[in-house]
Design an enzyme around this catalytic site. Structure first.
Site, PDB file in Angstrom:
ATOM      1  N   LYS A 183       1.231  -1.095   0.059  1.00  0.00           N
ATOM      2  CA  LYS A 183       0.281   0.171   0.465  1.00  0.00           C
ATOM      3  C   LYS A 183       0.813   1.585   0.209  1.00  0.00           C
ATOM      4  O   LYS A 183       1.849   1.506   0.666  1.00  0.00           O
ATOM      5  CB  LYS A 183      -0.536   0.162   1.482  1.00  0.00           C
ATOM      6  CG  LYS A 183      -2.466   1.257   1.455  1.00  0.00           C
ATOM      7  CD  LYS A 183      -2.591   1.551   2.241  1.00  0.00           C
ATOM      8  CE  LYS A 183      -1.834   2.583   3.069  1.00  0.00           C
ATOM      9  NZ  LYS A 183      -1.305   3.536   2.091  1.00  0.00           N
ATOM     10  N   GLU A 258       9.863   1.069  10.703  1.00  0.00           N
ATOM     11  CA  GLU A 258      11.043   2.055  10.101  1.00  0.00           C
ATOM     12  C   GLU A 258      10.318   3.443  10.102  1.00  0.00           C
ATOM     13  O   GLU A 258       9.456   3.536   9.617  1.00  0.00           O
ATOM     14  CB  GLU A 258      10.809   1.605   9.009  1.00  0.00           C
ATOM     15  CG  GLU A 258      12.098   0.874   8.605  1.00  0.00           C
ATOM     16  CD  GLU A 258      13.012   0.643   8.378  1.00  0.00           C
ATOM     17  OE1 GLU A 258      13.961   1.888   9.479  1.00  0.00           O
ATOM     18  OE2 GLU A 258      14.485  -0.264   9.391  1.00  0.00           O
ATOM     19  N   CYS A 294      13.247  10.902   7.117  1.00  0.00           N
ATOM     20  CA  CYS A 294      13.687   9.872   8.182  1.00  0.00           C
ATOM     21  C   CYS A 294      15.435  10.120   8.808  1.00  0.00           C
ATOM     22  O   CYS A 294      15.580  10.292  10.213  1.00  0.00           O
ATOM     23  CB  CYS A 294      12.993   8.483   7.943  1.00  0.00           C
ATOM     24  SG  CYS A 294      14.182   7.717   7.188  1.00  0.00           S
ATOM     25  N   GLU A 395      10.785  15.989  14.912  1.00  0.00           N
ATOM     26  CA  GLU A 395      10.386  15.361  13.870  1.00  0.00           C
ATOM     27  C   GLU A 395       9.483  17.026  12.774  1.00  0.00           C
ATOM     28  O   GLU A 395       7.756  16.611  13.435  1.00  0.00           O
ATOM     29  CB  GLU A 395      10.048  13.966  13.324  1.00  0.00           C
ATOM     30  CG  GLU A 395      10.752  14.227  11.571  1.00  0.00           C
ATOM     31  CD  GLU A 395      10.494  12.188  11.441  1.00  0.00           C
ATOM     32  OE1 GLU A 395       8.865  12.378  12.186  1.00  0.00           O
ATOM     33  OE2 GLU A 395      10.882  11.772  10.926  1.00  0.00           O
TER      34      GLU A 395
HETATM   35  P1  NAD Z   1       2.520   7.790   7.963  1.00  0.00           P
HETATM   36  O1  NAD Z   1       2.802   7.293   8.796  1.00  0.00           O
HETATM   37  O2  NAD Z   1       1.547   9.220   8.182  1.00  0.00           O
HETATM   38  O3  NAD Z   1       2.163   7.370   7.276  1.00  0.00           O
HETATM   39  C1  NAD Z   1       2.973   6.361   6.356  1.00  0.00           C
HETATM   40  C2  NAD Z   1       1.556   5.208   5.674  1.00  0.00           C
HETATM   41  O4  NAD Z   1       1.163   4.252   6.637  1.00  0.00           O
HETATM   42  C3  NAD Z   1       0.774   5.484   4.704  1.00  0.00           C
HETATM   43  O5  NAD Z   1       0.296   4.767   3.187  1.00  0.00           O
HETATM   44  C4  NAD Z   1      -0.327   5.534   5.579  1.00  0.00           C
HETATM   45  O6  NAD Z   1      -1.287   5.877   4.552  1.00  0.00           O
HETATM   46  C5  NAD Z   1      -0.022   4.369   6.364  1.00  0.00           C
HETATM   47  N1  NAD Z   1      -1.134   4.482   7.640  1.00  0.00           N
HETATM   48  C6  NAD Z   1      -1.391   6.064   8.264  1.00  0.00           C
HETATM   49  N2  NAD Z   1      -2.050   5.578   9.216  1.00  0.00           N
HETATM   50  C7  NAD Z   1      -2.410   3.564   9.805  1.00  0.00           C
HETATM   51  C8  NAD Z   1      -2.779   2.623  10.406  1.00  0.00           C
HETATM   52  N3  NAD Z   1      -3.191   3.299  11.073  1.00  0.00           N
HETATM   53  N4  NAD Z   1      -2.380   1.771   9.892  1.00  0.00           N
HETATM   54  C9  NAD Z   1      -1.993   1.626   8.940  1.00  0.00           C
HETATM   55  N5  NAD Z   1      -1.226   2.619   8.079  1.00  0.00           N
HETATM   56  C10 NAD Z   1      -1.681   3.279   8.520  1.00  0.00           C
HETATM   57  O7  NAD Z   1       3.883   8.988   7.214  1.00  0.00           O
HETATM   58  P2  NAD Z   1       4.114   9.537   6.422  1.00  0.00           P
HETATM   59  O8  NAD Z   1       3.937  11.167   6.904  1.00  0.00           O
HETATM   60  O9  NAD Z   1       3.694   9.386   5.070  1.00  0.00           O
HETATM   61  O10 NAD Z   1       5.908   9.666   5.915  1.00  0.00           O
HETATM   62  C11 NAD Z   1       6.438  10.382   7.335  1.00  0.00           C
HETATM   63  C12 NAD Z   1       6.878   9.588   8.190  1.00  0.00           C
HETATM   64  O11 NAD Z   1       7.864   8.777   7.915  1.00  0.00           O
HETATM   65  C13 NAD Z   1       8.504  10.555   9.084  1.00  0.00           C
HETATM   66  O12 NAD Z   1       7.914  10.146  10.526  1.00  0.00           O
HETATM   67  C14 NAD Z   1       9.710   9.843   8.285  1.00  0.00           C
HETATM   68  O13 NAD Z   1      10.931   9.663   9.561  1.00  0.00           O
HETATM   69  C15 NAD Z   1       9.158   8.249   8.670  1.00  0.00           C
HETATM   70  N6  NAD Z   1      10.101   7.548   7.447  1.00  0.00           N
HETATM   71  C16 NAD Z   1      11.029   6.798   8.147  1.00  0.00           C
HETATM   72  C17 NAD Z   1      11.969   5.668   7.163  1.00  0.00           C
HETATM   73  C18 NAD Z   1      12.817   4.953   7.730  1.00  0.00           C
HETATM   74  O14 NAD Z   1      13.226   4.324   6.818  1.00  0.00           O
HETATM   75  N7  NAD Z   1      13.233   4.400   9.440  1.00  0.00           N
HETATM   76  C19 NAD Z   1      11.504   6.227   6.322  1.00  0.00           C
HETATM   77  C20 NAD Z   1      10.596   6.973   5.787  1.00  0.00           C
HETATM   78  C21 NAD Z   1       9.931   7.745   6.744  1.00  0.00           C
END
Ligand code: NAD
Length: 491
Positions: A183, A258, A294, A395
């Protein structure tokens, strides 16, 4: 512009998702808009997958698992390699879609495609590591351990590197013999759907399903689905907690996370300043994804002795970054992914000023007329930041770098470790002994000495503390997609 003519063709078919080898709309007929953040305009509508669609995808994946798991791991690896080749061949198409959907610069996005392809090939090459073990025991006993896939895996990914995550995160679970539901983020679903076109030709139906939707409806349905036993999320900390909780309400699942970071870069006074300045800029990921990464080293601890000279050069270097429209091949920095992300970033910039930090670079929309629309923010630097300020602790996920000054070694370590995150860290000094001792003390999963930002194939990436559970980009990631089965035989 050279890429624009291709866009209508690339958008075709993106109102459907890939389930069981076929393209379909959501059963409810509902859809979700996706926007071009540089124009602030709706770009397209993709299906909004609800429970019944997740159920179809899970059934298709479970069905496909029966034969996929029986393939020789090297055959599975070949198919993953074939998809990596298709990505390379069509890198420009993926990059265009990511640029218009995410606001990241198109040239950087081509780089993302190539990097993803290399990671896929790496995991394909690790297929032989799925071997089992023979454990020594008493004479007459044979203890064997087999490694078996879980079954249906869900991979949920964020918006910041759309095709990169969509492509490289499917390799390990598929090589390990699982089938998959991917997804993409609701803000950036297009390039994953594009990848589906090639996946459909390469994989048997149901092995890789790509569904689109948001977190509350689609993500939740995935996490709670009884057929999905293994979930991996790349996203924010709050989402990680939700995923753990929702999954636990349904059953026991194996989950890796992650998550976010607020990563320190500690600069000692003995460094070659020009190199460390470059690393601070690269580490902040102003280029490539406008700080939406991230791993960004967004807390820069400068030793008092070098602070002034370092900061002056840093400001100069940041001002030289070429901001451009995402489809401009020369652009180094594009725009933020969404209105939400823009408002959040601008909100933190205002907060930083109120908290008493000193804004020394950026802080607003770039001046040129071409940026009058779109979620563009200049590379922004705050000096005189204290760890008590929210801009130092939270962040931001935008192009905002906080500079802190230090003198006392023990104190800088404490300050670096004083946040809930623990993803990356960077240490700059010519004294390698000191660098290693510092690395020992830092609470972070991925540390650079005299470097920043780069990931290296085979080196495990992941977070301490709230930054996650599990490690990726290495053999650990592959092995996290198999469970061991011990068979003890009296001979
Ligand atoms: P987000 O957590 O809002 O969304 C990430 C994904 O999770 C999306 O596909 C979203 O639809 C899904 N999601 C949201 N709520 C959910 C739920 N309740 N159940 C299941 N899935 C759900 O993150 P974002 O805004 O897309 O990305 C930014 C974040 O991602 C930042 O905090 C960043 O640090 C982190 N990130 C971490 C890494 C890593 O490797 N550690 C890499 C990239 C981004």
């Amino acid at each position: 512009m050279q890429y624009e003519a291709k866009i209508p063709g690339l958008l075709q078919g993106k109102d459907r998702m890939l389930i069981g080898g076929e393209w379909s709309k959501s059963l409810s007929g509902r859809s979700l808009p996706t926007y071009d953040p540089a124009r602030e305009e709706k770009l397209w509508e993709v299906p909004l997958a609800l429970e019944e669609d997740v159920d179809r995808a899970a059934a298709a994946a479970q069905n496909a698992f029966r034969s996929w798991r029986k393939l020789d791991p090297f055959e599975r690896a070949q198919k993953v390699t074939a998809l990596a080749n298709a990505l390379r061949q069509h890198a420009e198409d993926f990059a265009i879609l990511d640029a218009i959907d995410s606001g990241n610069p198109v040239t950087a996005m081509k780089g993302d495609v190539l990097m993803a392809a290399a990671i896929m090939e790496y995991f394909a090459g690790l297929a032989g590591e799925l071997r089992g073990e023979v454990v020594p025991g008493k004479p007459g006993m044979l203890h064997t351990v087999f490694r078996e896939p879980y079954g249906v895996v869900a991979r949920i990914i964020p918006f910041n590197h759309p095709i990169f995550f969509a492509a490289c995160k499917i390799a390990a679970p598929l090589v390990a013999g699982n089938t998959l539901i991917l997804k993409p983020a609701e803000q950036t679903p297009l390039s994953a759907l594009e990848m589906g076109k090639y996946a459909q030709e390469i994989f048997p139906p149901g092995v890789l399903n790509i569904i689109t939707g948001d977190g509350p409806a689609t993500g939740t349905a995935l996490v709670k689905h009884p057929k999905i036993k293994r979930i991996s999320l790349t996203g924010g900390v709050e989402t990680g907690r939700n995923v753990l909780r929702l999954a636990a309400e349904q059953s026991i699942k194996y989950i890796t996370l992650e998550l976010g970071g607020k990563n320190p870069m500690i600069v000692f006074p003995d460094v070659e300043i020009s190199k460390a300045v470059e690393s601070a800029v690269v580490g902040m990921n102003f280029h490539w994804c406008q700080g939406q990464s991230c791993g960004s080293t967004s807390r820069l601890f400068l030793h008092r002795k070098i602070h002034d000279e370092f900061l002056e050069r840093l400001i100069q270097r940041a001002a030289g970054i070429k901001i451009g429209l995402p489809l401009d091949p020369a652009a180094e920095m594009g725009c933020l992914v969404s209105k939400d992300q823009y408002e959040k970033t601008m909100g933190y910039i205002e907060l930083g000023k109120k908290e008493g930090a000193m804004l020394v670079a950026g802080g607003s929309r770039p001046k040129s007329e071409i940026f009058a629309k779109g979620y563009f923010v200049e590379p922004t630097i705050f000096d005189r930041v204290e760890m008590s300020m929210r801009i130092a602790r939270e962040e931001i996920f935008g192009p905002v770098l906080s500079v802190l000054t230090w003198e006392d070694y023990e104190e800088v370590i404490d300050r670096a470790n004083s946040v809930d995150y623990g993803l990356t860290a960077s240490i700059w000094t010519r004294d390698l002994g000191l660098a290693y001792r510092t690395a020992e003390q830092l609470e972070a999963g991925y540390i650079w000495i005299n470097g920043s930002s780069r990931h290296f194939l085979g080196v495990p990436f992941g977070g301490y503390k709230q930054s996650g559970i599990g490690r990726e980009e290495s053999v650990e990631e592959l092995l996290s997609y198999v469970q061991s089965k011990a068979v003890n035989t009296a001979l």
